[in-house]
Design a protein around this motif. Structure first.
Motif, mmCIF file in Angstrom:
data_model
loop_
_atom_site.group_PDB
_atom_site.id
_atom_site.type_symbol
_atom_site.label_atom_id
_atom_site.label_comp_id
_atom_site.label_asym_id
_atom_site.label_seq_id
_atom_site.Cartn_x
_atom_site.Cartn_y
_atom_site.Cartn_z
ATOM 1 N N ALA A 33 0.815 -1.219 0.000
ATOM 2 C CA ALA A 33 0.000 0.000 0.000
ATOM 3 C C ALA A 33 0.846 1.266 0.000
ATOM 4 C CB ALA A 33 -0.928 -0.003 1.222
ATOM 5 N N SER A 34 2.035 1.195 0.562
ATOM 6 C CA SER A 34 2.799 2.410 0.866
ATOM 7 C C SER A 34 3.433 3.149 -0.321
ATOM 8 C CB SER A 34 3.887 2.082 1.899
ATOM 9 O OG SER A 34 3.299 1.649 3.096
ATOM 10 N N PRO A 35 3.921 2.481 -1.365
ATOM 11 C CA PRO A 35 4.590 3.252 -2.424
ATOM 12 C C PRO A 35 3.715 4.339 -3.039
ATOM 13 C CG PRO A 35 5.104 0.932 -2.652
ATOM 14 C CD PRO A 35 4.063 1.021 -1.586
ATOM 15 N N LEU A 36 2.518 3.989 -3.509
ATOM 16 C CA LEU A 36 1.651 4.985 -4.142
ATOM 17 C C LEU A 36 1.167 6.027 -3.136
ATOM 18 C CD1 LEU A 36 -0.480 2.786 -6.569
ATOM 19 C CD2 LEU A 36 1.397 4.338 -7.141
ATOM 20 N N VAL A 37 0.851 5.586 -1.931
ATOM 21 C CA VAL A 37 0.378 6.535 -0.920
ATOM 22 C C VAL A 37 1.477 7.535 -0.572
ATOM 23 C CG1 VAL A 37 -0.474 6.806 1.437
ATOM 24 C CG2 VAL A 37 -1.293 4.913 0.039
ATOM 25 N N SER A 38 2.699 7.058 -0.434
ATOM 26 C CA SER A 38 3.795 7.966 -0.090
ATOM 27 C C SER A 38 4.046 8.979 -1.197
ATOM 28 C CB SER A 38 5.080 7.179 0.203
ATOM 29 O OG SER A 38 5.591 6.573 -0.967
ATOM 30 N N ILE A 39 3.935 8.540 -2.459
ATOM 31 C CA ILE A 39 4.141 9.447 -3.592
ATOM 32 C C ILE A 39 3.072 10.535 -3.614
ATOM 33 C CG2 ILE A 39 3.980 9.595 -6.113
ATOM 34 C CD1 ILE A 39 5.421 6.889 -6.241
ATOM 35 N N VAL A 40 1.822 10.130 -3.492
ATOM 36 C CA VAL A 40 0.720 11.095 -3.544
ATOM 37 C C VAL A 40 0.774 12.046 -2.357
ATOM 38 C CG1 VAL A 40 -1.786 11.364 -3.462
ATOM 39 C CG2 VAL A 40 -0.772 9.582 -4.892
ATOM 40 N N ASP A 41 0.956 11.517 -1.172
ATOM 41 C CA ASP A 41 0.938 12.367 0.025
ATOM 42 C C ASP A 41 2.102 13.350 0.050
ATOM 43 O OD1 ASP A 41 -1.322 11.049 0.754
ATOM 44 O OD2 ASP A 41 -0.471 10.003 2.477
ATOM 45 N N LYS A 42 3.271 12.880 -0.352
ATOM 46 C CA LYS A 42 4.433 13.775 -0.403
ATOM 47 C C LYS A 42 4.214 14.878 -1.437
ATOM 48 C CE LYS A 42 8.132 12.434 -2.586
ATOM 49 N NZ LYS A 42 9.397 11.751 -2.977
ATOM 50 N N SER A 43 3.651 14.517 -2.568
ATOM 51 C CA SER A 43 3.410 15.504 -3.627
ATOM 52 C C SER A 43 2.394 16.550 -3.195
ATOM 53 C CB SER A 43 2.936 14.789 -4.901
ATOM 54 O OG SER A 43 3.910 13.870 -5.362
ATOM 55 N N ILE A 44 1.386 16.130 -2.443
ATOM 56 C CA ILE A 44 0.383 17.077 -1.934
ATOM 57 C C ILE A 44 1.027 18.087 -1.008
ATOM 58 C CG2 ILE A 44 -1.632 17.300 -0.432
ATOM 59 C CD1 ILE A 44 -2.610 14.611 -1.502
ATOM 60 N N VAL A 45 1.838 17.607 -0.074
ATOM 61 C CA VAL A 45 2.485 18.516 0.885
ATOM 62 C C VAL A 45 3.425 19.471 0.171
ATOM 63 C CG1 VAL A 45 4.018 18.662 2.886
ATOM 64 C CG2 VAL A 45 2.280 16.867 2.796
ATOM 65 N N LYS A 46 4.186 18.959 -0.777
ATOM 66 C CA LYS A 46 5.097 19.828 -1.534
ATOM 67 C C LYS A 46 4.339 20.921 -2.271
ATOM 68 C CE LYS A 46 9.122 16.901 -2.509
ATOM 69 N NZ LYS A 46 9.940 16.310 -3.581
ATOM 70 N N GLY A 50 4.367 25.037 -1.503
ATOM 71 C CA GLY A 50 5.042 25.767 -2.566
ATOM 72 C C GLY A 50 6.432 25.243 -2.849
ATOM 73 N N PHE A 51 6.758 24.090 -2.291
ATOM 74 C CA PHE A 51 8.079 23.498 -2.483
ATOM 75 C C PHE A 51 8.280 23.091 -3.939
ATOM 76 C CE2 PHE A 51 11.431 20.344 -1.968
ATOM 77 C CZ PHE A 51 12.215 20.865 -0.948
ATOM 78 N N VAL A 52 7.299 22.350 -4.487
ATOM 79 C CA VAL A 52 7.291 21.921 -5.892
ATOM 80 C C VAL A 52 5.830 21.774 -6.304
ATOM 81 C CG1 VAL A 52 7.937 20.119 -7.544
ATOM 82 C CG2 VAL A 52 9.465 20.641 -5.654
ATOM 83 N N LYS A 59 5.593 13.423 -10.839
ATOM 84 C CA LYS A 59 6.462 12.850 -11.875
ATOM 85 C C LYS A 59 7.845 12.528 -11.324
ATOM 86 C CE LYS A 59 4.169 15.268 -15.692
ATOM 87 N NZ LYS A 59 4.301 16.337 -16.724
ATOM 88 N N GLU A 60 8.383 13.420 -10.514
ATOM 89 C CA GLU A 60 9.697 13.217 -9.920
ATOM 90 C C GLU A 60 9.717 11.962 -9.044
ATOM 91 O OE1 GLU A 60 12.746 15.504 -6.822
ATOM 92 O OE2 GLU A 60 10.785 16.345 -7.281
ATOM 93 N N ALA A 61 8.653 11.781 -8.243
ATOM 94 C CA ALA A 61 8.596 10.632 -7.338
ATOM 95 C C ALA A 61 8.451 9.317 -8.104
ATOM 96 C CB ALA A 61 7.434 10.810 -6.366
ATOM 97 N N PHE A 62 7.595 9.293 -9.117
ATOM 98 C CA PHE A 62 7.434 8.074 -9.917
ATOM 99 C C PHE A 62 8.730 7.732 -10.656
ATOM 100 C CE2 PHE A 62 2.734 8.457 -9.633
ATOM 101 C CZ PHE A 62 2.454 7.130 -9.330
ATOM 102 N N LYS A 63 9.397 8.753 -11.166
ATOM 103 C CA LYS A 63 10.663 8.534 -11.869
ATOM 104 C C LYS A 63 11.706 7.936 -10.925
ATOM 105 C CE LYS A 63 14.094 10.947 -14.705
ATOM 106 N NZ LYS A 63 14.504 12.263 -15.291
#
Length: 282
Positions: A33-46, A50-52, A59-63
């Protein structure tokens, strides 16, 4: 979020391997469960801080996951998220183990205990992880301690999702079966995903407010920030429901059923139940 074995299959034998089986089930389910959740949640916070921008972060996380898997799976975002979901599944599994050893057969008691353990673990661990995310991707302040107001908002957000998962979803499933004659299995699967996902309509603003309150403690344009971020955050948090509440829960349930339901524990309990019914019919 997690599977439950039918109560008729418990209370008869203390399998010495039951604890390792419960732990293994939780660890595997959390890992899936964790890979996709970590990517989405990190991207939301960024995105909120205003970080990214969200899509760039996604895209950066999936890459990174595809081309640098070692760095991805040993990085803080994945490991923190893994701790959240493995811990949540483990709390639920261990609560079931304790109830089985205590020979509890009351469905209400079993649900109350399981919800208490699962929700406490999930709410506490997610609040901790998101406070770490907020510190990692803050752009305007450097804070060593997360304000209580921010932690409270995280807890409120996840309490709403837990309520939707354990109470609203079963009620909706029963409604579909009673009023619209849905198949039981289809009703339960559909509502287990749809109801928590729909809850994000309400919880997304809380999430945005919590992150923004941490990142810009003195800001006066909170409402404008929530409005500008709401659409993508709501959609993204809805997307994360599938791996967190669908894939992880399904895998945890299936592994537990293979280990426990079809194992020695289950075979022995069925034999006892059959013998008991035979004696009753004499």
């Amino acid at each position: 979020m997690v599977g439950t074995l039918p109560t008729a299959q418990i209370h008869t034998r203390r399998d010495p391997w039951r604890l390792p089986k419960e732990i293994f089930s939780a660890l595997v389910a959390g890992g899936l469960a964790s890979p996709l959740v970590s990517i989405v949640d990190k991207s939301i916070v960024k995105d909120i801080t205003g970080f990214v921008p969200f899509m760039a972060a996604l895209k950066e996380a999936f890459k990174k996951m595809l081309h640098q898997p070692r760095a991805f799976f040993t990085g803080a975002p994945f490991l923190l998220t893994y701790a959240v979901y493995a811990g949540t599944y483990l709390a639920a599994n261990l609560s079931e183990l304790g109830l089985d050893y205590a020979k509890s057969i009351d469905p209400h008691e079993r649900k109350t205990v399981k919800v208490a353990f699962s929700a406490s673990a999930n709410i506490g661990l997610l609040a901790w992880r998101d406070s770490v995310f907020a510190k990692m991707y803050a752009t305007t302040v450097q804070v060593t301690r997360t304000p209580r107001s921010v932690i409270s908002l995280f807890a409120l957000r996840d309490a709403a999702t837990m309520w939707a998962t354990f109470y609203a979803a079963p009620w909706a499933a029963q409604y579909l079966q009673d009023k619209h004659h849905w198949n039981s299995h289809m009703a339960q699967i559909s509502t287990a995903l749809a109801v928590p996902a729909a809850t994000q309509i309400v919880t997304a603003p809380i999430h945005i407010l919590a992150i923004d309150l941490f990142n810009r403690p003195a800001a006066r344009d909170r409402w404008a920030k929530i409005v500008s971020e709401y659409g993508k955050v709501c959609l993204a948090r809805t997307m994360r429901i599938l791996p967190a509440f669908g894939l992880g829960s399904y895998v945890n349930t299936q592994i537990r059923e293979q280990f426990i339901r079809h194992g020695h524990w289950y075979e022995h309990s069925v034999a006892i139940n059959v013998a008991g019914k035979a004696n009753e019919n004499k």
